[in-house]
Scaffold this motif. Structure first.
Motif, PDB file in Angstrom:
ATOM      1  N   PRO A  38       0.827  -1.209   0.000  1.00 39.23           N
ATOM      2  CA  PRO A  38       0.000   0.000   0.000  1.00 39.23           C
ATOM      3  C   PRO A  38       0.860   1.258   0.000  1.00 39.23           C
ATOM      4  N   ASP A  39       0.324   2.320  -0.537  1.00 43.37           N
ATOM      5  CA  ASP A  39       1.025   3.597  -0.542  1.00 43.37           C
ATOM      6  C   ASP A  39       0.016   4.694  -0.232  1.00 43.37           C
ATOM      7  N   ARG A  62      -8.261  -0.025   9.201  1.00 42.40           N
ATOM      8  CA  ARG A  62      -8.038  -0.688   7.915  1.00 42.40           C
ATOM      9  C   ARG A  62      -8.414   0.273   6.790  1.00 42.40           C
ATOM     10  N   MET A  63      -7.803   0.063   5.630  1.00 39.16           N
ATOM     11  CA  MET A  63      -8.203   0.814   4.436  1.00 39.16           C
ATOM     12  C   MET A  63      -8.360  -0.149   3.273  1.00 39.16           C
ATOM     13  N   ALA A  64      -9.411   0.074   2.494  1.00 35.53           N
ATOM     14  CA  ALA A  64      -9.649  -0.732   1.301  1.00 35.53           C
ATOM     15  C   ALA A  64      -8.744  -0.249   0.177  1.00 35.53           C
ATOM     16  N   PRO A  65      -8.557  -1.068  -0.844  1.00 34.10           N
ATOM     17  CA  PRO A  65      -7.738  -0.653  -1.995  1.00 34.10           C
ATOM     18  C   PRO A  65      -8.319   0.587  -2.676  1.00 34.10           C
ATOM     19  N   ASN A  66      -7.426   1.480  -3.086  1.00 31.89           N
ATOM     20  CA  ASN A  66      -7.820   2.659  -3.867  1.00 31.89           C
ATOM     21  C   ASN A  66      -8.986   3.424  -3.261  1.00 31.89           C
ATOM     22  N   VAL A  81      -4.778  -2.046   3.486  1.00 35.13           N
ATOM     23  CA  VAL A  81      -3.892  -1.621   4.563  1.00 35.13           C
ATOM     24  C   VAL A  81      -4.454  -2.206   5.854  1.00 35.13           C
ATOM     25  N   GLU A  82      -3.651  -2.996   6.558  1.00 28.47           N
ATOM     26  CA  GLU A  82      -4.104  -3.668   7.775  1.00 28.47           C
ATOM     27  C   GLU A  82      -3.345  -3.130   8.993  1.00 28.47           C
TER      28      GLU A  82
END
Length: 357
Positions: free
Chosen positions: A192-193, A249-253, A222-223
């Protein structure tokens, strides 16, 4: 006259006190009831995990129809509304797979809602079980990482349901299922970035908060994320406000708006700096950014903050209006009693003169 005046005064004071102290009552409908149907994921051969959702390995340009089994558990016909939504990240660091007001991040290349199609509504006969087709069409170009989202299932609203909602005096709870879906094409593990977007004045749950906006621009989750934010006046080392949250947490994009609450304090116009540190495993992102709050913004959010409204205490303008109304009513009663008393005296005086004659 004094007797009538006192009785009228006591009566008005009693009524005004009742108006001030009688609380407003709200009602909430908290009975769960029976959702009425169930679902089962029918996993195809290209399912790559034992998860209870669709986790599919696909190829470029691939077209595939998978199925979701729906069962009506009632003795009446039942409809199920269906829709597809991309995964998004809310301000609590929780990933949402259903309908939301959160917007897509500009880094999102493939929205799952464009790749996956479901029927808008499925009708089930009493006690019927039906396999519902879900059509997937992959983009022509290969990608690494995940396209992520969910299939949203909700019982269709009948005319009786609409009538009940209209008649209800409170909150109507509606329940739904969400079936997750992950689409991938390669085994490549992306890192992730995170990128910083902006800080600005805003409102979180109707309370003043600095809003920190940043994005995960890669098609990877992102975990175990920790977000640590501090707000300073420009040119000062004194921390005015801070917030630290863990296990986000964050989901992709997706983007995320992280609130730093003012804890019941007012916004002050001026120049500020935010220092943000985000960590996830051995990854770390750090930003120090300046921003400005205008007087117009400060006034707007201060006027909307419910904690500030409560702290302002008694609404003296409202009290003055009530007091003025009471005084006006007392004056009317006084004049009325005085008029009646004078009439009574004149009548009595006239009667006494008549007897003397």
């Amino acid at each position: 006259m004094t007797h009538y005046f006192k009785r009228g005064l006591y009566f008005l004071l009693y009524i005004s006190c009742l108006l001030l102290i009688i609380p407003q009552t709200t009602y909430a409908e908290d009975e769960l009831g029976d959702i009425g149907y169930s679902y089962k994921v029918i996993k195809p051969d290209n399912q790559i995990s034992k998860a209870g959702y669709f986790d599919l390995r696909m190829t470029p340009d691939q077209k595939q129809t998978v199925e979701l089994e729906l069962s009506n558990m009632t003795d009446q016909e039942l409809g199920v509304d269906m829709s597809v939504h991309s995964a998004k990240t809310n301000s609590n660091g929780v990933i949402e797979y259903g309908p939301t007001k959160l917007k897509n991040d500009p880094s999102l290349v493939y929205d799952i809602a464009d790749l996956v199609k479901v029927p808008e509504k499925v009708t089930l006969a009493p006690n019927e079980t039906k396999n519902v087709p879900i059509e997937i069409t992959m983009p022509s170009e290969q990608f690494d990482g995940y396209v992520s989202g969910g299939i949203y299932l909700q019982k269709s609203e009948t005319e009786a349901d609409k009538k009940a909602s209209e008649d209800a005096k409170g909150v109507i709870n509606k329940y739904a299922y969400i079936v997750g879906m992950l689409l991938s094409e390669t085994d490549t593990k992306l890192q992730p970035d995170l990128t910083f977007n902006k800080i600005y004045a805003g409102s979180s749950n109707y309370r003043n908060a600095f809003m920190v906006d940043f994005s995960n621009t890669v098609a990877a989750y992102v975990e175990g994320m920790t977000v640590d934010t501090r707000i300073y006046k420009k040119g000062s080392d004194e921390v005015l406000y801070e917030s630290k949250k863990e296990n986000y947490r964050m989901a992709p994009n997706t983007s995320m708006i992280f609130p730093v609450n003012l804890n019941g304090e007012e916004f002050e116009a001026g120049d500020y700096e935010g220092h943000i540190i985000v960590t996830a495993g051995d990854k770390k992102w750090e930003w120090q950014e300046g921003f400005t709050i205008t007087q117009k913004e400060a006034d707007k959010y201060n006027a909307e903050d419910v904690s500030l409204i409560q702290d302002r205490g008694i609404n003296w303008q409202f009290i003055a209006m009530i007091a003025g109304g009471i005084l006006a009513a007392l004056l009317v009663i006084y004049l009325l009693v005085r008029t009646l008393s004078n009439k009574k005296k004149k009548k009595k005086k006239k009667s006494t003169k008549g007897k003397k004659k």
